[in-house]
Design a protein around this motif. Structure first.
Motif, PDB file in Angstrom:
ATOM      1  N   LEU A 228      -4.211  -4.953  -4.429  1.00  8.68           N
ATOM      2  CA  LEU A 228      -3.946  -5.468  -5.767  1.00  8.68           C
ATOM      3  C   LEU A 228      -5.025  -4.990  -6.739  1.00  8.68           C
ATOM      4  O   LEU A 228      -4.751  -4.687  -7.897  1.00  8.68           O
ATOM      5  CB  LEU A 228      -3.940  -7.000  -5.684  1.00  8.68           C
ATOM      6  CG  LEU A 228      -3.145  -7.796  -6.705  1.00  8.68           C
ATOM      7  CD1 LEU A 228      -1.732  -7.294  -6.863  1.00  8.68           C
ATOM      8  CD2 LEU A 228      -3.118  -9.265  -6.301  1.00  8.68           C
ATOM      9  N   TYR A 250       3.373  -4.481 -12.619  1.00 11.04           N
ATOM     10  CA  TYR A 250       2.894  -4.530 -11.244  1.00 11.04           C
ATOM     11  C   TYR A 250       3.746  -5.545 -10.498  1.00 11.04           C
ATOM     12  O   TYR A 250       4.289  -6.497 -11.082  1.00 11.04           O
ATOM     13  CB  TYR A 250       1.407  -4.913 -11.172  1.00 11.04           C
ATOM     14  CG  TYR A 250       1.148  -6.386 -11.003  1.00 11.04           C
ATOM     15  CD1 TYR A 250       1.089  -7.212 -12.113  1.00 11.04           C
ATOM     16  CD2 TYR A 250       0.978  -6.963  -9.744  1.00 11.04           C
ATOM     17  CE1 TYR A 250       0.873  -8.566 -11.969  1.00 11.04           C
ATOM     18  CE2 TYR A 250       0.767  -8.329  -9.596  1.00 11.04           C
ATOM     19  CZ  TYR A 250       0.712  -9.123 -10.716  1.00 11.04           C
ATOM     20  OH  TYR A 250       0.516 -10.465 -10.577  1.00 11.04           O
ATOM     21  N   ASP A 252       3.502  -7.585  -6.683  1.00 10.84           N
ATOM     22  CA  ASP A 252       2.758  -7.671  -5.426  1.00 10.84           C
ATOM     23  C   ASP A 252       3.715  -7.557  -4.236  1.00 10.84           C
ATOM     24  O   ASP A 252       4.942  -7.634  -4.389  1.00 10.84           O
ATOM     25  CB  ASP A 252       1.847  -8.907  -5.389  1.00 10.84           C
ATOM     26  CG  ASP A 252       2.585 -10.230  -5.274  1.00 10.84           C
ATOM     27  OD1 ASP A 252       3.747 -10.246  -4.842  1.00 10.84           O
ATOM     28  OD2 ASP A 252       1.960 -11.265  -5.624  1.00 10.84           O
ATOM     29  N   ALA A 253       3.148  -7.313  -3.049  1.00 15.59           N
ATOM     30  CA  ALA A 253       3.980  -6.944  -1.903  1.00 15.59           C
ATOM     31  C   ALA A 253       4.985  -8.030  -1.534  1.00 15.59           C
ATOM     32  O   ALA A 253       6.150  -7.736  -1.231  1.00 15.59           O
ATOM     33  CB  ALA A 253       3.082  -6.612  -0.699  1.00 15.59           C
ATOM     34  N   THR A 255       6.270 -10.335  -3.509  1.00 13.18           N
ATOM     35  CA  THR A 255       7.313 -10.394  -4.530  1.00 13.18           C
ATOM     36  C   THR A 255       8.257  -9.204  -4.394  1.00 13.18           C
ATOM     37  O   THR A 255       9.480  -9.346  -4.519  1.00 13.18           O
ATOM     38  CB  THR A 255       6.658 -10.443  -5.929  1.00 13.18           C
ATOM     39  OG1 THR A 255       5.778 -11.574  -5.985  1.00 13.18           O
ATOM     40  CG2 THR A 255       7.690 -10.556  -7.030  1.00 13.18           C
ATOM     41  N   SER A 277       0.650  -1.188   1.865  1.00 15.32           N
ATOM     42  CA  SER A 277       0.587  -1.395   0.417  1.00 15.32           C
ATOM     43  C   SER A 277       0.610  -2.875   0.078  1.00 15.32           C
ATOM     44  O   SER A 277       1.508  -3.599   0.498  1.00 15.32           O
ATOM     45  CB  SER A 277       1.778  -0.701  -0.261  1.00 15.32           C
ATOM     46  OG  SER A 277       1.752   0.685   0.027  1.00 15.32           O
ATOM     47  N   GLN A 278      -0.378  -3.294  -0.700  1.00 15.84           N
ATOM     48  CA  GLN A 278      -0.417  -4.704  -1.132  1.00 15.84           C
ATOM     49  C   GLN A 278       0.234  -4.917  -2.490  1.00 15.84           C
ATOM     50  O   GLN A 278       0.507  -6.043  -2.890  1.00 15.84           O
ATOM     51  CB  GLN A 278      -1.863  -5.193  -1.211  1.00 15.84           C
ATOM     52  CG  GLN A 278      -2.423  -5.655   0.105  1.00 15.84           C
ATOM     53  CD  GLN A 278      -3.833  -6.197  -0.061  1.00 15.84           C
ATOM     54  OE1 GLN A 278      -4.236  -6.611  -1.144  1.00 15.84           O
ATOM     55  NE2 GLN A 278      -4.581  -6.181   1.025  1.00 15.84           N
ATOM     56  N   ALA A 279       0.461  -3.821  -3.208  1.00 20.10           N
ATOM     57  CA  ALA A 279       1.040  -3.977  -4.549  1.00 20.10           C
ATOM     58  C   ALA A 279       1.625  -2.659  -5.038  1.00 20.10           C
ATOM     59  O   ALA A 279       1.274  -1.579  -4.519  1.00 20.10           O
ATOM     60  CB  ALA A 279      -0.015  -4.485  -5.526  1.00 20.10           C
ATOM     61  N   TYR A 280       2.484  -2.771  -6.021  1.00 20.98           N
ATOM     62  CA  TYR A 280       3.173  -1.606  -6.572  1.00 20.98           C
ATOM     63  C   TYR A 280       2.990  -1.569  -8.083  1.00 20.98           C
ATOM     64  O   TYR A 280       2.909  -2.603  -8.738  1.00 20.98           O
ATOM     65  CB  TYR A 280       4.669  -1.687  -6.271  1.00 20.98           C
ATOM     66  CG  TYR A 280       4.984  -1.684  -4.800  1.00 20.98           C
ATOM     67  CD1 TYR A 280       5.403  -0.519  -4.176  1.00 20.98           C
ATOM     68  CD2 TYR A 280       4.846  -2.841  -4.033  1.00 20.98           C
ATOM     69  CE1 TYR A 280       5.685  -0.495  -2.820  1.00 20.98           C
ATOM     70  CE2 TYR A 280       5.123  -2.837  -2.676  1.00 20.98           C
ATOM     71  CZ  TYR A 280       5.538  -1.668  -2.073  1.00 20.98           C
ATOM     72  OH  TYR A 280       5.814  -1.653  -0.722  1.00 20.98           O
ATOM     73  N   CYS A 373       4.114 -10.943 -10.137  1.00 22.91           N
ATOM     74  CA  CYS A 373       4.339  -9.631 -10.704  1.00 22.91           C
ATOM     75  C   CYS A 373       4.031  -9.796 -12.187  1.00 22.91           C
ATOM     76  O   CYS A 373       3.599 -10.856 -12.592  1.00 22.91           O
ATOM     77  CB  CYS A 373       5.782  -9.181 -10.496  1.00 22.91           C
ATOM     78  SG  CYS A 373       6.994 -10.385 -11.072  1.00 22.91           S
TER      79      CYS A 373
END
Lengths: 460, 460
Positions: A228, A250, A252-253, A255, A277-280, A373
């Motif tokens: 994150l 963003y 998070d994983a 969500t 991956s913890q977040a996008y 997010c």
């Protein structure tokens, strides 16, 4: 009360007043997750600005609480009426009065939905760029809460996209503020004061919104990040890149897993990448020229790689659309998952990592869950809070809001305070400002009829 | 009065209070062409927000009129003090406190000049995009008048570029509004209410402004048009083109002759073209990519030709800079030519031809001269008015303002109402709005100390 019903019927016609037990559940609140729905004494459905003004004049005479209602999609309880009060529903005032392709504005009644305005402006290659998650929301509701949404990172929020209003004052007069021009320096900006006032100062009866040209070409890029923190540190860099994204979210994983599962959406990300991956980050780019868009997407890929993204996937049309829609429905996914509250704290972009750390720490201290997010480009975070105990939840929210404010942010970026966050607002905000806002409120609304109990004021 | 001087000296130090005849002429007004300069009882020069607050507390106790002063470059008399009153000069509060390259904001004291902020932000490739003609203007003055300028067509006016304030209330408290984030929906937007209030609600003691990346490449295109009407009809088309000009000015032939003569600037336009041109369009384009800029300039040339331009000259660097500077100095040229008043009516872009027709007709009726230039992209027209007789001039101004308002515009786009246009404002504006604004004023300033006689209020 019988007398009031008759006088309301004299204004709008008997068919457009609903009283007592006949009032449908729809009119007892909005989509706020907390607080009790409340049945008003009357729902009244005006068809014109003059009728709205007459209703308010009556309400001031009788000191009746008045709650304005657009589509009821708000998340903070600002459309939850008072028992014994009136709901002014704008459902009949839903006309698009003009789409002005020369000045790039639309003139609409407040009950127009975003989806209808979107469809109509699309016909002439223009668009109203405020896209909160819910397209059944009304323009009047946007004005009330200063709605934002994904495209605010490029186009700004409601405040930046409303040029003028017709509004009914609680004392029963109609005023026009602003206009079809983009600037004015002629007295106080009443347009801006009414926007975001959550139905407590005046009721918009007509709204002049800015329209922007729709750009023909767009691309959506999805970038998984290991943590994150790396995604949050990437955000200001993407903003600074000059690529001017119109979406910069963003997710998070947790969500992401929830919204893609709900939408039955496969993004084609290898399991190994996903697991690491913890977040996008979701980045939307648009351009009037396809070649320039392609070049920008390439630059973006390089930028994201340098910032630590595991990869950058350019989503194909249907996948991109589905992901954006799934993100827009994140509130519903959170609600279905049993979230107890949804927050939208805003902080300076640079403070996103510290804010999320503080929120997670507060959640850990109280045994609560906080996932989310948000509009990362704006520093506006949507957190779903899982904590059943009301007292523990209140303490957690207090800590999260206080952390956001300590970082230079505010309790709400776009949902508003309404009833749901009023106690926190009154506890945490500078009392000098609260008192000043109360005086401004009285300047508009001496009898205190407009949405009492929202933002501040008595809760009786 | 002796007592007041002593109490002011106790707040800011004796060196920073100037009283009576020792007050220099600079402090007796601004650049408004009409009205009498007035010597205040005291000029006080605070060095901190706390000192400003203490001065206002004293002024409220003693019911002393207070006029804030930045650089004194305003054009509407809003910095003209009251006899017997105080001038709070922000000349010592001129620090740039922070340039935040992550959140793209600068935090400045109100006395900072635009030229200094421009120089400092340039060092990091960013810029504050409000460029009113006068770069010696202060940021605090920008806030007071909601200043605009040439680049507003792309970047918006002050209102769109100020995210937060620290401000001293007339009652002596300090508040902070907004912050370094781009949005908030947490109570009334006091930032927006104070912006454009011409020193009548609160005094900004710190300003958080948005910064934008400076784009490396720019071009200035000059297009002569046969008539004022064709140039005005071209404006909305250029806005709609998608080229997103950062400058879109019109200059009528007389004004062009005057400003180029004053600047000793030759634009290389053949005599035959010049003699057949009644007006010019100046279009600025910018891009981070040189190739894209060149392509856009080519498209612009085609667009302008289709819209009836006699030609389109891409000005070389020094000529472009000189023309823009000459245009920025149009006020001084008009003043030197003996103009009796300068107006900045704003109308919807589509109404520019009708507005200019109405203004010319009103001038013809009264034997007056009206020439001008302006921010055509914003519908904001700067007219120099030549009419020596005060009564005739007042009648002419009334007709010009009324014509602008009838077309959906407003008296001032960026200069403000101040003292110079107050009588017209009070005559032409909706009395319901005037009364509402007066109540808002009292909510901030119960003793009526801040700039009485500006916008509205007693003129004693």
């Amino acid at each position: 009360m019988g007398d009031v019903a008759q006088r309301l019927a004299d204004i709008v016609g008997a068919d457009n007043v609903v009283s007592g037990d006949a009032v449908g559940d729809d009119y007892t609140g909005d989509e706020a997750l907390v607080g009790e729905q409340t049945r008003p004494a009357h729902v009244v459905k005006p068809a014109s600005a003059d009728q709205v003004a007459a209703i308010l004049r009556l309400a001031t005479e009788e000191v009746l609480p008045v709650t304005a209602r657009g589509s009821g999609t708000g998340l903070s309880g600002a459309a939850r009426p008072r028992a014994g009060g009136l709901v002014v529903s704008f459902e009949r005032m839903n006309a698009i009065l003009d789409i002005d392709t020369v000045n790039h504005v639309a003139v609409v009644q407040p009950g127009v939905t975003l989806s209808e305005l979107d469809a109509r402006t699309a016909e002439v290659g223009l668009g109203y760029t405020v896209y909160p998650g819910e397209l059944s929301a009304s323009v009047g509701g946007n004005v009330g809460t200063n709605a934002g949404g994904m495209r605010a990172v490029k186009y700004g929020v409601t405040r930046n996209n409303v040029l003028g209003l017709e509004a009914a004052l609680p004392t029963g007069e109609l005023i026009r503020t602003g206009g079809r021009s983009v600037k004015t320096s002629t007295g106080y900006d009443l347009t801006q004061l009414i926007i975001g006032s959550e139905g407590t100062l005046a009721l918009a009866t007509e709204v002049i919104v800015k329209l922007h040209p729709r750009l023909a070409h767009s691309a959506t890029v999805l970038a998984p990040f290991p943590t994150l923190e790396t995604v949050m540190k990437a955000v200001p860099q993407v903003v600074s890149s000059g690529l001017a994204p119109h979406i910069l979210e963003y997710i998070d994983a947790l969500t992401m897993a929830a919204i893609t599962h709900t939408a039955e959406l496969s993004l084609g990300i290898p399991d190994s990448v996903r697991d690491a991956s913890q977040a996008y980050l979701v980045v939307g780019l648009e351009n009037r020229d396809a070649g320039r868009l392609d070049a920008d997407v390439e630059v973006l890929g390089t930028v994201l790689a340098e910032l630590g993204a595991a990869d950058a996937y350019v989503l194909e049309g249907p996948s991109a659309r589905k992901l954006i829609e799934a993100r827009e429905k994140a509130f519903w996914t959170a609600k279905a998952a049993g979230a107890d509250e949804v927050l939208d704290v805003v902080v300076p972009r640079s403070s996103l990592p510290d804010f999320l750390d503080a929120a997670q720490a507060a959640a850990a201290r109280t045994g609560s869950g906080v996932v989310g997010c948000g509009h990362a480009g704006d520093g506006n975070v949507h957190l779903a809070v899982f904590q059943k105990d009301p007292d523990t939840r209140a303490a957690l929210l207090h800590d999260i809001f206080a952390a956001g404010m300590a970082l230079g942010g505010a309790i709400s970026g776009e949902h508003g305070i309404g009833r749901a966050k009023k106690d926190h607002f009154l506890q945490l905000e500078d009392p000098v400002k609260i008192e000043l806002m109360s005086r401004v409120k009285r300047a508009f609304d001496p009898a205190g009829i407009l949405n009492p109990g929202v933002l501040f004021g008595r809760e009786d």
